[in-house]
Structures are given as structure tokens and as C-alpha cells.
Motif scaffolding. Structure first.
Motif, mmCIF file in Angstrom:
data_model
loop_
_atom_site.group_PDB
_atom_site.id
_atom_site.type_symbol
_atom_site.label_atom_id
_atom_site.label_comp_id
_atom_site.label_asym_id
_atom_site.label_seq_id
_atom_site.Cartn_x
_atom_site.Cartn_y
_atom_site.Cartn_z
ATOM 1 N N TRP A 86 -51.823 -33.903 -54.834
ATOM 2 C CA TRP A 86 -51.259 -34.590 -56.011
ATOM 3 C C TRP A 86 -49.736 -34.494 -56.033
ATOM 4 N N SER A 94 -48.317 -36.864 -53.539
ATOM 5 C CA SER A 94 -48.351 -38.225 -54.068
ATOM 6 C C SER A 94 -47.226 -38.455 -55.069
ATOM 7 N N SER A 126 -43.959 -38.794 -53.270
ATOM 8 C CA SER A 126 -43.822 -40.112 -52.659
ATOM 9 C C SER A 126 -43.431 -41.156 -53.700
#
Length: 320
Positions: free
Chosen positions: A128, A131, A134
Motif C-alpha cells: 500500500w 502504491s 507511486s
């Protein structure tokens, strides 16, 4: 105890990993708190499921023995290599919950499962986090692109403002030059109009001089004078003013005539045209009847549209 003190300890309470005093205090709270009791039931189900899967010794808390025995009776073996239901049923019970050290030993058997669960949670959090990183990086790149575009637009606006400022300065300078030229043109036009008026007067004077009986009369006083050029049968009269006083704002030179009947006639205001000679101006006036019907002519300074002579009298000439 209060809910915020009980909720963090429910898991340890479920497996009996708390001192007797805390266990009793939590138990008293659970008897009067439906919310914490529901949380306890969820933990009990989780712990029992883990015990069944791992094949560990587990002594349910008071009131849960029958349910645990029922679950054991539904399976002949918990998992490959684990003890059978019969073995688990006849296995000696763990020491009483009043002995904290035994409870601690039972809790220690759940450590591997807890570690596995922790690892799974950490792995999920790591994924997580990656992510999120990113997404944040994408947003940063987008923000950088927007900032670059804004900077470009601001530079374009700055250049445009500079161009507009330069153009404004150029137009102001050009307007200044044009105003100067316009002033010069106005002055030239004014001079031309004066010349045209003088030319018209000169033509009229020339015509009057050719009329039968044309005469020139000069009337003066201590300061001012007027020369009158007329012909008895003509209605036009040429006046040449000598050294008349300057008019104030709202004043005009006005011509008056006395008819042979004694009636006062207004000849209207004079529009004098300066002549090249110093202190000399000329004007042409028109009268209702031929000049032979008038006996006296005089000039005063009046307000525009005067009906009676009330101002300063400049000169007077008896025509007959």
C-alpha cells in the motif's frame, strides 16, 4: 473500567494472558457493556479457529467449552499431522487460569500465528505504501508540469505587457507630435479665416467705393475713432475702427442708428477683422433701409443681444 481501557486488552483477555485482577475487572465490565461483549465474541471465534487450524491445546473460557467440543466433534483431524479429535478431547487440560504463568505458556504457542499475521499485515502495508508513493510521484510530476506551464504563461504575459507598454509610449509620443502639428494647423486655419474675412471686407469696400454718391466720414473722440464708408442708396456700410478698447468676456461692439423718423435702429454687433495696420480693424454691417434714411450712427460696448444702448459709447457720427 471504561471501554477505551477494555478494548485494547480484549485479545489478551480472550486467551487468559492478563493478571487475575485485570481479568476480573474486564469481566465485570463485559457484563454491563454490550459493545465490548460483542468484541469479545469476535475474538473468541478468531482464537478458536486458529486453535483448530494449528492443532494447539486450548481451554475455552467459561461458557465456551460446549461450543469448542462441538467443533472438535465435527472433525476427525484438524490438519495433516495434527492430533485427532479424540486425542484433543482426552488430552489433559491446561492449568487453571488463576495461574498466570500457565496462561503465558499457552499464549506463547500462538506467537507463530501472530507473527505470520503480522508479516501479512506488514506486507500489505508495504504494498500500500509503494502504491501511495507511486501516486504521490505521479502527482509531483503533474504539479511540476503545471508549474512549468504557469511559468511559461507568466513569461508570455510579461513580454506582452512590455510590448503593450512600449506601444503605449510610442502612441503617446506620436500623439504629442500630432497635437503640436494640430495646434499649428489650427493657427494657420485661423489666420486663413482672418485673411478670408479681410478679403471679403476689402471686396465690399471696393464695391462701395464704386457706388454713386459714396462718401467716407471719420468720427473721433479723445481716445477712439471710426471711419464710415457708405453710399446713400446702399444698405451695406463699411466701418474702420481706430484704437478701440479691448472687450471683456461677454461683451461685444454694437452699432446703433437713428432713422430720419427719430426711431432708434439696432445695426447688430460688429465682427471686426484686424488689418495689417496697427490698431486698425474693419467690418461690414447691413441695415434694413438705404443709408440715406439714417441721420446718426454710433457704437457702444454691450452684452450680446442688447435692445437698448446702455454701455460705454465709443464714437458717434452724424451722417446728415
Amino acid at each position: 473500567m471504561k471501554c477505551k481501557q477494555v478494548e485494547p486488552e480484549i485479545e489478551a483477555y480472550t486467551i487468559g494472558a492478563l493478571p487475575l485482577e485485570e481479568m476480573q475487572a474486564i469481566k465485570d465490565h463485559l457484563e454491563n457493556c454490550a459493545s465490548c461483549a460483542a468484541l469479545l465474541r469476535e475474538y473468541n471465534l478468531t482464537v478458536e479457529s486458529l486453535a483448530l487450524e494449528a492443532g494447539l491445546d486450548f481451554e475455552p473460557l467459561e461458557g465456551h467449552t460446549a461450543r469448542f467440543q462441538a467443533k472438535l466433534s465435527q472433525r476427525t483431524q484438524l490438519r495433516p499431522g495434527s492430533a485427532t479429535v479424540e486425542e484433543l478431547t482426552h488430552r489433559p487440560k491446561l492449568p487453571n487460569s488463576s495461574q498466570p504463568s500457565a496462561r503465558q505458556g499457552s499464549w506463547g504457542r500462538f506467537v507463530p500465528a501472530g507473527l505470520a499475521l503480522t508479516l501479512v499485515l506488514l506486507l500489505g502495508l508495504g504494498l500500500w505504501s509503494l502504491s501511495l508513493q507511486s501516486q504521490l510521484e505521479q502527482e509531483r510530476n503533474q504539479n511540476r508540469a503545471v508549474a512549468a506551464q504557469l511559468s511559461l504563461n507568466l513569461n508570455q504575459v510579461k513580454e506582452l505587457n512590455e510590448q503593450l507598454s512600449n506601444e503605449k509610449d510610442r502612441l503617446v509620443s506620436q500623439a504629442t507630435v500630432l497635437n503640436g502639428e494640430n495646434g499649428s494647423l489650427k493657427q494657420q486655419v485661423s489666420q486663413l479665416r482672418v485673411a478670408e474675412e479681410a478679403d471679403k471686407v476689402a471686396q465690399n469696400v471696393s464695391l462701395l467705393l464704386t457706388r454713386p454718391g459714396a462718401t467716407t466720414r471719420t468720427a473721433t473722440n479723445d481716445k477712439f475713432g471710426v471711419t464710415v464708408l457708405m453710399a446713400p442708396q446702399e444698405r451695406d456700410v463699411a466701418l474702420f475702427a481706430h484704437s478701440w478698447p479691448e472687450l471683456k468676456p461677454g461683451e461685444v461692439y454694437h452699432v446703433w442708428l437713428y432713422h430720419t423718423t427719430g426711431q432708434l435702429i439696432s445695426g447688430g454687433s460688429l465682427k471686426l477683422t484686424p488689418l495689417p495696420a496697427q490698431n486698425l480693424a474693419e467690418a461690414i454691417i447691413g441695415v434694413p433701409e438705404p443709408m440715406a434714411n439714417y441721420t446718426t450712427l454710433f457704437v457702444t460696448i454691450e452684452k450680446p443681444g442688447a435692445q437698448q444702448p446702455n454701455g460705454l459709447e465709443i464714437v458717434r457720427d452724424k451722417l446728415a
